[in-house]
Write an enzyme that holds these catalytic residues in place. Structure first.
Site, PDB file in Angstrom:
ATOM      1  CB  CYS A 258      -0.986  -0.036   1.164  1.00 31.95           C
ATOM      2  SG  CYS A 258      -2.305   1.179   0.969  1.00 31.95           S
TER       3      CYS A 258
ATOM      4  CG  HIS B 221      -4.107  -3.368   2.784  1.00 35.70           C
ATOM      5  ND1 HIS B 221      -3.068  -2.904   3.552  1.00 35.70           N
ATOM      6  CD2 HIS B 221      -4.740  -2.274   2.311  1.00 35.70           C
ATOM      7  CE1 HIS B 221      -3.074  -1.575   3.565  1.00 35.70           C
ATOM      8  NE2 HIS B 221      -4.080  -1.165   2.814  1.00 35.70           N
TER       9      HIS B 221
ATOM     10  CD  GLU C  77      -2.012  -6.005   5.188  1.00 35.89           C
ATOM     11  OE1 GLU C  77      -1.522  -6.440   4.128  1.00 35.89           O
ATOM     12  OE2 GLU C  77      -2.194  -4.790   5.404  1.00 35.89           O
TER      13      GLU C  77
END
Lengths: 203, 258
Positions: free
Chosen positions: A76, A184, A186
């Site tokens: 990001c 993202h 994650e």
């Protein structure tokens, strides 16, 4: 050991949680020797480009990060800081990728930030690298991942996956040992976990 | 390419357990929130929403560790709300691993809180939850949509549409619109109001209240500009599992994450 770069940006804890879930030894650090010695480095981030670059420069981390030789993954804001320049605060960035970052143009009916689940497509528009990214191994040609961003990196020769929202933009960039995702991983469920696993398993 | 329509299971938390009220009263226990959260993520939920309805002053003592625990197991974004009334607590929740905070009564009481949260956390972290109810006008068959606070117990002077517009203007990143008339009924979402607000505002609207079948979600996404549909009991009690809902939406031509 995977080092997660500690700096004045949010979301670092989410990346640590994701690595913990994958059972990978990791450490959040801004220590130059630890960063250099790590087997891999992750550069996450949610925040504003200008203040983030200032923080890195004040600690001499800008030179350290762009001269590492192990696999390096920007996420990001981390990815945007790896580009040449960001329109956000008119900020000169690390210059690893040969592209610049700008704000999504205001468009009626299109919300900014671009937030939510959207595609990554591994076949980029013309003029980009043609080989598939090692980070996308085991994934279909297009998958949905989670994005939150108001600025985007233009598609360039380092683009290995693209998305389109208002304009086409770089979803993943890659050059030598440097990898980056605008989305993202994650927070991108199984697809994101596969991408992180692929990064962890890089030689 | 457009952003996918989101399916958001909502978990009401009381004293660390998941509960769900029927029309905001009569709570029944639906399980351990951490286990449920992981289960929903594995089933393909796009995001989760946790609303803490614990009525204690020291709620941060139980809420913050719970948020940390959820963040450790969850690989999708999540929102935390319920009684958040200051920037400090909101920041702690984000620091503990939540992606967004939802504020409700506190925003009505002190609208500047929206501006402060947007300035300090970024609009993408700020959800304003709006509980709305249609109030019949005297001597008329017309009604007006009003904002309610305190878990739906207290009527305010605010008109729903105007309040939602003000929230956006103050920096809210999303509106979680709960129709109290539809909540718990499983008779479908408040389509007309959701459509009005989702057309008028430039930020995403999450529709809540009344989703009982896949057809209700299909209508929500086809007849309104809502970005997401939120529901609780149909998911908790296995009436409409997320994978089944998504399968039916894909068949119906709604763009959702596979």
């Amino acid at each position: 050991m995977i080092a997660i770069v500690k700096y004045n940006a949010g979301n670092i804890g989410s990346v640590k949680n994701a690595l913990n879930r994958l059972g990978v030894d990791n450490q959040v650090t801004d220590d130059v020797e630890q960063l250099r010695a790590a087997s891999k480095v992750i550069f996450p981030g949610v925040g504003e480009a200008g203040t983030a670059m200032e923080y890195l420069k004040d600690r001499g981390l800008d030179d350290v990060l762009k001269n590492l030789t192990q696999p390096f993954l920007g996420i990001c804001l981390g990815m945007q800081l790896m580009c040449h320049h960001s329109e956000e605060g008119d900020t000169p960035c690390l210059g690893i990728f040969d592209t610049h970052v700008q704000r999504f143009p205001a468009t009626p009916g299109m919300k900014v930030p671009h937030m939510g689940w959207n595609l990554i497509q591994s076949t980029p528009p013309t003029g980009s690298l043609q080989q598939p990214s090692a980070l996308l191994a085991g994934l279909p040609h297009s998958s949905d991942v989670y994005y939150v961003h108001s600025y985007y990196a233009e598609v360039c020769k380092n683009t290995v996956a693209a998305c389109e929202y208002i304009v086409p933009f770089s979803s993943m960039l890659q050059k030598d040992n440097y990898y980056a995702t605008q989305f993202h991983p994650e927070k991108s469920a199984g697809v994101g976990e596969q991408i992180l696993k692929n990064f962890i398993n890089l030689p | 390419m457009s952003v996918k329509k989101r399916i958001i299971p909502c978990l009401d938390i009381k004293d660390g357990r998941t509960v769900k009220g029927i029309n905001f009263v009569g709570l029944r226990d639906a399980g351990d929130p951490v286990t449920l959260a992981r289960q929903y993520a594995d089933q393909g939920a796009d995001e989760l929403c946790f609303l803490d309805i614990t009525a204690t002053i020291e709620k941060r003592d139980t809420l913050i560790p719970l948020v940390r625990e959820i963040a450790a197991v969850l690989n999708i974004p999540f929102t935390v709300g319920g009684g958040i009334n200051d920037v400090m607590l909101a920041k702690e929740i984000i620091k503990a691993g939540a992606d967004k905070v939802a504020i409700n009564s506190a925003a009505v009481k002190r609208p500047d809180l929206i501006n402060e949260l947007a300035a300090q956390l970024g609009s993408q972290c700020v959800v304003v939850a709006v509980d709305t109810k249609a109030i019949k006008l005297p001597d008329s068959d017309k009604s007006i949509d009003k904002v309610f606070v305190a878990g739906g117990r207290v009527e305010t002077s605010l008109e729903t549409i105007a309040w939602c517009a003000e929230c956006e203007q103050r920096g809210a990143g999303e509106i979680l619109l709960t129709s109290m008339d539809h909540d718990g009924t499983k008779n479908g979402f408040a389509l007309q109001l959701t459509d009005l607000i989702s057309r008028r505002l430039g930020i995403p609207i999450i529709a809540s209240g009344g989703g009982g079948t896949a057809a209700h979600f299909e209508t929500l996404f086809k007849d309104t500009h809502a970005s997401a549909g939120l529901a609780a009991s149909i998911f908790h009690f296995g009436e409409l599992p997320v994978p089944e809902l998504k399968k039916q939406l894909i068949t119906a031509g709604v763009s959702v994450r596979r």
